[in-house]
Design a protein around this motif. Structure first.
Motif, PDB file in Angstrom:
ATOM      1  N   PHE A 101     -26.374  13.541   1.242  1.00 50.86           N
ATOM      2  CA  PHE A 101     -26.831  13.712  -0.141  1.00 50.86           C
ATOM      3  C   PHE A 101     -27.722  14.939  -0.267  1.00 50.86           C
ATOM      4  O   PHE A 101     -27.540  15.774  -1.169  1.00 50.86           O
ATOM      5  N   PHE A 142     -27.177  18.480  -2.285  1.00 52.59           N
ATOM      6  CA  PHE A 142     -28.160  18.928  -3.275  1.00 52.59           C
ATOM      7  C   PHE A 142     -28.626  20.352  -2.985  1.00 52.59           C
ATOM      8  O   PHE A 142     -28.714  21.190  -3.893  1.00 52.59           O
ATOM      9  N   SER A 174     -25.971  22.856  -3.877  1.00 53.33           N
ATOM     10  CA  SER A 174     -25.878  23.082  -5.327  1.00 53.33           C
ATOM     11  C   SER A 174     -27.004  23.984  -5.814  1.00 53.33           C
ATOM     12  O   SER A 174     -26.810  24.788  -6.735  1.00 53.33           O
ATOM     13  N   THR A 232     -30.407  20.159 -11.492  1.00 55.23           N
ATOM     14  CA  THR A 232     -31.259  19.160 -10.853  1.00 55.23           C
ATOM     15  C   THR A 232     -31.461  17.944 -11.730  1.00 55.23           C
ATOM     16  O   THR A 232     -31.720  16.847 -11.228  1.00 55.23           O
ATOM     17  N   SER A 273     -29.262  16.368 -13.218  1.00 56.41           N
ATOM     18  CA  SER A 273     -28.131  15.459 -13.067  1.00 56.41           C
ATOM     19  C   SER A 273     -28.177  14.667 -11.768  1.00 56.41           C
ATOM     20  O   SER A 273     -27.346  13.792 -11.561  1.00 56.41           O
ATOM     21  N   TRP A 274     -29.145  14.968 -10.894  1.00 53.14           N
ATOM     22  CA  TRP A 274     -29.261  14.239  -9.627  1.00 53.14           C
ATOM     23  C   TRP A 274     -30.209  13.056  -9.817  1.00 53.14           C
ATOM     24  O   TRP A 274     -31.377  13.240 -10.167  1.00 53.14           O
ATOM     25  N   THR A 318     -30.768   6.903  -5.743  1.00 51.66           N
ATOM     26  CA  THR A 318     -30.295   7.240  -4.392  1.00 51.66           C
ATOM     27  C   THR A 318     -31.262   6.757  -3.320  1.00 51.66           C
ATOM     28  O   THR A 318     -30.845   6.264  -2.268  1.00 51.66           O
TER      29      THR A 318
END
Length: 669
Positions: free
Chosen positions: A103, A107, A110, A124, A126-127, A132
């Protein structure tokens, strides 16, 4: 106590944080946060090279994960001496990377793909970090609790070490005018130490009797003596033990009534109903381990699941335990993500034809891997030799091809060894014999199974588990007590029969009449008792006879001859060797000598061709995790299958093995 903990990206994005007090939470969200000061002054401006940063009464420690661009930070009040902070940081880093590396890597990738601040903010957003890292909160709590508990225990042990020193220096009672115990006033004392001091003072006063107690005047000696006498008499009355009823041994021979009173394996007259009600059926049958029924009503035991103990909770505990181990940078850099087993083949690269010289180090490493899995050394040698023969002369190209080729060759060899050469469906064999047509003048014989093995492996216990399985399939079972040597063997089987008679076909109710015990006491010929039991089962319409034999060592020739006699006289339909999953090289020696002795001695008795082991039942299977090499060793030696494995203390703790699962467990790093 910690004040603040956080995991953030080097770009300033906080992935996870935890504040332990309201003041710390308020401070963490302000510009005066010690974490912000750390990033600004220590990391960006490089004003400090120390491992600890201090700001406004707070101490801050940190560590990096450079490849993921992560910063782990812990802040606490500087006045507190927290010895576990560095261990916490190391463990946090290892755990977090282990569980969330994919994960975080995605990240970070991206973030690098963004070209401007605006698009980065959109990306960021959208994370969902909170969702998580839900599991991380639980893991962090367990980790922190364990480290704090360990630190508290260390402090207590150090305090005990300091306190115990002066205790030994207390002098015995004396006639000194000073009655205070001599203890260092600078040493901290706990409640137990204070109680010891008070007791020592009382002892001195009691020993002095009527002596002058100090400047205050004379102490009444009479009252002192009387109080001392009263306290001594009270102590003696308290310590006076209750008179023990003497057991009548000596030269007297125990009577039948004495022996009956000592035999607790049989219900006493008039107490049967009370004893029956006192038994807890739930303790005899584990509902979670009950087998399943097929459409035609046949009861099947469960397959052994190697991952049954690997729940999410256990995985977390294992991961925390591993995270607390010291970091081994060399091991991590040399093995990488492929693991230990893959590193065995790392030296073989490129496109070439494999030779013996190429495979020798690889096969040696493979042998060590098998031995770690509890495979006997002799068997590991032969397996590796077979794998090497199948690979010599084979052309491979590239690391992954070599890895796959060796794994495939080893997996194929293990599967070939473990695959049964005969049927493992014991129930089918029983029903085939019971349903076979017979002449009208011939009476049907029951299906007989003899359980053999060394001492203490659990023959009687697992025989009762097999009996439960047979009862669940609607068969009537007679247990023959042919262990006439071990004290309590007959009584043990009697208790099992009593328990099994209380369990119905579905695990509760009453199955009386479905199971009985045939015994002739101790010191008798086991072969003769087995013959009588089989004849009794034939006349009483029992379907199966389970023959319990005495444990014996494989090197004891007289006892092995006696076992061979039992086999040759009664010709049981199955001879099941009961062995432990804990043995390594010993498994080969036990099975080889048992099988050879049975074949040699039974054929020498004039019964024709000798009989050997027909199958194995491996006990204590739940104690070895994935070190299942004993199964490979036993199967390799005899060529016979493992019919069941025992894995617990209740009658339902019986399992079947699947070859693919055993192979996977052996290949597992």
């Amino acid at each position: 106590m910690l004040d603040h903990c956080s995991i953030s990206h080097k770009g300033g994005i906080v992935l996870w944080s935890r504040s332990f007090t309201p003041d710390a939470a308020h401070l963490a969200s302000s510009s005066a946060s010690p974490v912000n000061s750390l990033i600004r002054e220590a990391l960006i401006e490089g004003r400090t090279t120390d491992e600890k940063y201090e700001k406004d009464g707070y101490a801050v420690k940190w560590t990096f994960v450079n490849d993921l661009e992560l910063i782990f930070v812990v802040a606490y009040q500087r006045i507190l001496q927290l010895t576990y902070v560095e261990d916490l940081l190391v463990a946090m880093k290892r755990l977090f990377v282990q569980y969330f590396q994919p994960f975080v890597a995605a990240f970070v990738t991206s973030l690098h793909s963004m070209n401007n601040i605006k698009s980065t903010a959109i990306q960021t957003a959208s994370w969902d970090f909170a969702k998580t890292f839900e599991r991380w909160d639980v893991m962090f709590d367990k980790l922190l609790k364990g480290l704090e508990g360990k630190a508290a225990n260390d402090r207590k042990s150090r305090l005990r070490t300091v306190v115990r020193g002066p205790i030994e220096d207390i002098s015995p009672p004396s006639d000194d005018r000073d009655t205070a115990p001599s203890i260092n006033s600078d040493t901290p004392q706990d409640e137990q130490q204070i109680a010891r001091n008070v007791q020592a003072l009382k002892s001195r006063l009691r020993g002095r009797g009527g002596r002058r107690g100090g400047r205050g005047g004379r102490v009444d000696s009479t009252s002192g003596r009387e109080s001392a006498l009263e306290s001594d008499s009270d102590t003696q009355s308290k310590r006076k033990p209750k008179a023990k009823v003497q057991r009548r041994w000596g030269d007297e021979v125990p009577t039948e009534s004495d022996m009956a009173s000592l035999d607790h394996s049989v219900d006493k007259p008039g107490e049967a109903s009370a004893n029956m009600g006192s038994h807890d059926l739930q303790s005899l049958v584990d509902q979670s381990s009950l087998g399943t029924r097929t459409r035609d009503g046949m009861y099947e035991v469960k397959d052994w699941d190697f991952s049954r103990n690997k729940s999410a909770h256990d995985d977390t505990d294992d991961a925390i335990a591993n995270a607390l181990k010291p970091l081994d940078n060399k091991l991590a850099s040399s093995e990488g993500p492929s693991g230990t087993f893959s590193s065995i083949f790392a030296r073989l690269t490129g496109s070439k034809v494999l030779t013996d010289a190429d495979l020798k180090p690889v096969l040696e490493a493979m042998k060590q891997h098998l031995m770690k899995k509890n495979v006997a050394m002799e068997i590991a040698d032969k397996v590796c030799e077979g794998v090497g023969e199948s690979l010599v002369g084979k052309k491979v190209a590239g690391f992954q091809t070599i890895n796959n080729a060796v794994r495939l060759a080893l997996s194929t060899s293990l599967t070939r060894i473990l695959t049964p050469k005969t049927s493992t469906d014991l129930l089918l064999s029983i029903r085939t014999k019971l349903s076979a047509p017979l002449p009208s003048n011939q009476q049907r014989m029951p299906y007989s199974i003899a359980f053999v093995g060394v001492n203490g492996v659990g023959k009687s216990t697992n025989l009762s588990k097999v009996c439960f399985w047979l009862i669940q399939n609607g068969l009537r079972v007679l247990i023959a007590a042919c262990d006439t040597f071990r004290s309590g063997a007959v009584e043990q089987l009697r208790v099992h029969v009593r328990n099994l008679s209380m369990l119905g076909v579905n695990g509760a109710g009453d199955s009386k009449g479905r199971v009985e015990l045939f015994e002739r006491g101790y010191g008798k010929d086991a072969a003769g008792i087995a013959r009588e039991a089989i004849n009794y089962a034939r006349d009483s319409d029992f379907d199966v006879v389970l023959i319990d034999t005495a444990g014996r060592m494989q090197d004891n020739e007289p006892l092995m001859r006696a076992l061979a006699k039992l086999v040759s006289v009664n010709s049981p339909d199955k001879i099941i060797f009961v062995g432990e999953a804990l043995v390594g090289n010993e498994a080969v020696d036990q099975l080889t000598k048992f099988d050879r002795a049975l074949r040699d001695f039974s054929s020498a008795s004039g019964a024709g061709k000798g009989r050997g082991i027909d199958g194995m039942l491996v006990t204590k299977w739940d104690t070895v995790d994935d070190k299942v090499g004993a199964a490979l060793s036993m199967t390799y030696v005899t060529g016979q299958p493992i019919i069941f494995v025992g894995c617990g203390q209740t009658y339902t703790d019986l399992r079947q093995l699947r070859v693919a699962n055993v192979v996977q467990a052996i290949l597992k790093d």
